[in-house]
Design a protein around this motif. Structure first.
Motif, PDB file in Angstrom:
ATOM      1  N   ARG A   4     -41.587 -29.057   5.698  1.00 48.69           N
ATOM      2  CA  ARG A   4     -40.280 -29.519   5.245  1.00 48.69           C
ATOM      3  C   ARG A   4     -40.127 -31.002   5.537  1.00 48.69           C
ATOM      4  N   HIS A 179     -46.882 -29.052  -8.899  1.00 51.81           N
ATOM      5  CA  HIS A 179     -46.718 -27.651  -9.290  1.00 51.81           C
ATOM      6  C   HIS A 179     -47.837 -27.190 -10.220  1.00 51.81           C
ATOM      7  N   PRO A 184     -47.634 -27.873  -2.588  1.00 51.66           N
ATOM      8  CA  PRO A 184     -46.273 -28.341  -2.310  1.00 51.66           C
ATOM      9  C   PRO A 184     -46.017 -29.746  -2.851  1.00 51.66           C
ATOM     10  N   ARG A 207     -34.667 -30.871  -3.237  1.00 49.62           N
ATOM     11  CA  ARG A 207     -34.858 -29.423  -3.218  1.00 49.62           C
ATOM     12  C   ARG A 207     -34.399 -28.790  -4.529  1.00 49.62           C
ATOM     13  N   THR A 212     -40.385 -29.333  -2.037  1.00 55.45           N
ATOM     14  CA  THR A 212     -40.315 -28.372  -0.932  1.00 55.45           C
ATOM     15  C   THR A 212     -40.236 -29.042   0.431  1.00 55.45           C
ATOM     16  N   PHE A 229     -34.097 -28.567   3.357  1.00 52.59           N
ATOM     17  CA  PHE A 229     -35.195 -27.793   2.792  1.00 52.59           C
ATOM     18  C   PHE A 229     -35.359 -26.423   3.446  1.00 52.59           C
ATOM     19  N   LEU A 276     -41.702 -18.458   0.209  1.00 52.47           N
ATOM     20  CA  LEU A 276     -41.710 -19.730   0.949  1.00 52.47           C
ATOM     21  C   LEU A 276     -41.216 -19.511   2.367  1.00 52.47           C
TER      22      LEU A 276
END
Length: 278
Positions: A4, A179, A184, A207, A212, A229, A276
């Motif tokens: 995070r 992605h 991440p 977020r 992430t 996050f 997650l």
């Protein structure tokens, strides 16, 4: 590896390393690049190596940001960190998968790599290539400081602090590149470290958009980023309700939940959120 918040710490300031551990950051990035003046880089390498080699209790993941892989300083950085028990390496000015491959060739080991993937004009056109090295990546992040300097722009931001159009594009391409590679997506830094309200809003937008985690440049930013996050109990309850609704109706393509329609994308999002957290 939970990422995070990733807090930068200058490599030539070893007295700050224990304080950084105590911030609650998920990862520390011991910096050998921009945060260290050229004449202090040997001192920084020695300090980073000594601290990582010393026994310590479990704590955040430890990354080292080296100098750009094609720079004169990189060889000394790699020699200094070779064989260390660390979690990963931050690779600045990465230009796609080929830069990651060059690093893995030059530094044996299974270190996770976090490329800063948008700091040159050429890098922008390589943001879709990271899937071929996804197994070596801790994630993908971007920067809004080096790229303007590289192309002669005066700033990446409007007067209100928002990004100008070229850098909105780069941010989006980094997000989708991460992605597409299945790793991440890590939001870049928020430079105004005294403006915690602004940071909270910035991190919340990150977020919302699909990042992430986020880079931090000051200890006071860590708690705000972690909070942004970390899914709320309400978020988790809604995700569980979405999953439960489809499990109770396995043949349904769309359902109603709390007076709103939900369908396959909502189910996918809910499962991703729960995974997650898990």
């Amino acid at each position: 590896m939970k990422l995070r918040s990733l807090l930068f710490v200058p490599g030539d300031r070893p007295e700050r390393f224990p304080k950084a551990v105590a911030t609650g950051a998920d990862a520390l990035i011991l910096d050998l690049e921009d945060a260290v003046a050229p004449d202090r880089k040997p001192e920084a390498r020695a300090a980073v190596r000594a601290w990582i080699e010393a026994p310590r209790e479990d704590g955040p993941a430890v990354f080292v940001r080296i100098n750009p892989i094609d720079s004169d300083e990189a060889a000394a950085d790699l020699e200094a960190i070779a064989g260390l028990s660390l979690d990963g390496i931050v690779l600045p000015k990465a230009e796609g998968a080929s830069s990651v491959a060059t690093l893995t060739d030059r530094l044996p080991g299974d270190y996770a790599i976090l490329p800063v993937a948008s700091e040159t004009a050429a890098a922008v056109f390589q943001l879709g290539t990271f899937g071929s090295v996804a197994g070596r990546l801790a994630g993908l992040t971007w920067g809004a400081e080096d790229l303007p300097a590289a192309i002669g722009a005066t700033s990446a931001r409007e007067e209100d602090g928002s990004y100008t159009d070229p850098y909105r594009v780069v941010r989006a391409l980094t997000l989708f590149g991460a992605h597409a590679a299945g790793v991440p997506a890590i939001e870049t830094v928020f430079p105004d470290f005294r403006n915690l309200d602004g940071l909270a809003a910035y991190a919340a937008r990150g977020r919302r958009d699909g990042f992430t985690g986020m880079l931090a440049i000051h200890p006071t930013q860590v708690a705000v980023i972690n909070d942004a996050f970390t899914p709320s109990e309400a978020d988790l309850a809604h995700a569980r309700a979405v999953v439960a609704a489809f499990e109770a109706n396995p043949g349904a393509g769309a359902l109603q939940l709390d007076g709103k329609m939900i369908d396959a994308p909502h189910l996918k999002s809910a499962r991703r959120l729960l995974a997650l957290v898990a």
